[in-house]
Design an enzyme around this catalytic site. Sequence first.
Site, mmCIF file in Angstrom:
data_model
loop_
_atom_site.group_PDB
_atom_site.id
_atom_site.type_symbol
_atom_site.label_atom_id
_atom_site.label_comp_id
_atom_site.label_asym_id
_atom_site.label_seq_id
_atom_site.Cartn_x
_atom_site.Cartn_y
_atom_site.Cartn_z
ATOM 1 N N GLY A 186 -11.716 -1.203 61.229
ATOM 2 C CA GLY A 186 -11.500 -2.654 61.319
ATOM 3 C C GLY A 186 -12.316 -3.424 60.304
ATOM 4 O O GLY A 186 -11.824 -4.374 59.678
ATOM 5 N N CYS A 187 -13.544 -3.015 60.094
ATOM 6 C CA CYS A 187 -14.416 -3.701 59.141
ATOM 7 C C CYS A 187 -13.938 -3.484 57.710
ATOM 8 O O CYS A 187 -14.023 -4.392 56.871
ATOM 9 C CB CYS A 187 -15.862 -3.244 59.319
ATOM 10 S SG CYS A 187 -16.500 -3.664 60.951
ATOM 11 N N THR A 188 -13.407 -2.307 57.436
ATOM 12 C CA THR A 188 -12.860 -2.032 56.108
ATOM 13 C C THR A 188 -11.605 -2.872 55.873
ATOM 14 O O THR A 188 -11.439 -3.474 54.807
ATOM 15 C CB THR A 188 -12.565 -0.530 55.945
ATOM 16 O OG1 THR A 188 -13.804 0.185 56.100
ATOM 17 C CG2 THR A 188 -11.963 -0.219 54.596
#
Length: 169
Positions: free
Chosen positions: A56-58
């Site tokens: 998700g952060c990527t």
Amino acid sequence: MTQKTVIEETALAVGSPAPDFVLEGMGPQGGETVSSEALRGQPYLLYFYPRASTPGCTTQACDLRDHLAELRIPGGEGLRVLGVSPDGVSALEKFITKQALTFTLLSDMDHALAEAYGVWVPKKLYGKEFMGIERSSFLIDAGGKVAAFRRKVRPAQHVAWVQEALSRL
């Protein structure tokens, strides 16, 4: 969906002074120290994410990278984007390098800034409870005040929210 006007765990609201900070981080040109004081006079986006190099952060970081040129302050200037996580600087450096990120990531290992923004919250995953970052985003105006915010940001919808928030500056 309507935006809440008060950030639940803090006294922050749209129009409130943004919490002051000085954090070490990593930008595309290498290590740097960023302070809220040095940012005065220019709007910036401060977004909190749980952990570098996770799916998700990527997705969120790469979407910001890919649309950074489109994130313009009314009047034409580009928006300064700062990602904040409890990761150490070395993890941020790996994340920036691997994903070719074009903005700065800041290390909030003691989560003091996350707490000041009310985004260091109890979480639950697979029945296990722990404290962590609630993915959130804050648009800070040139005067150092919260212009807009969104809690529980969905990574793939973050850029659209930022664009909409910028249109209201």
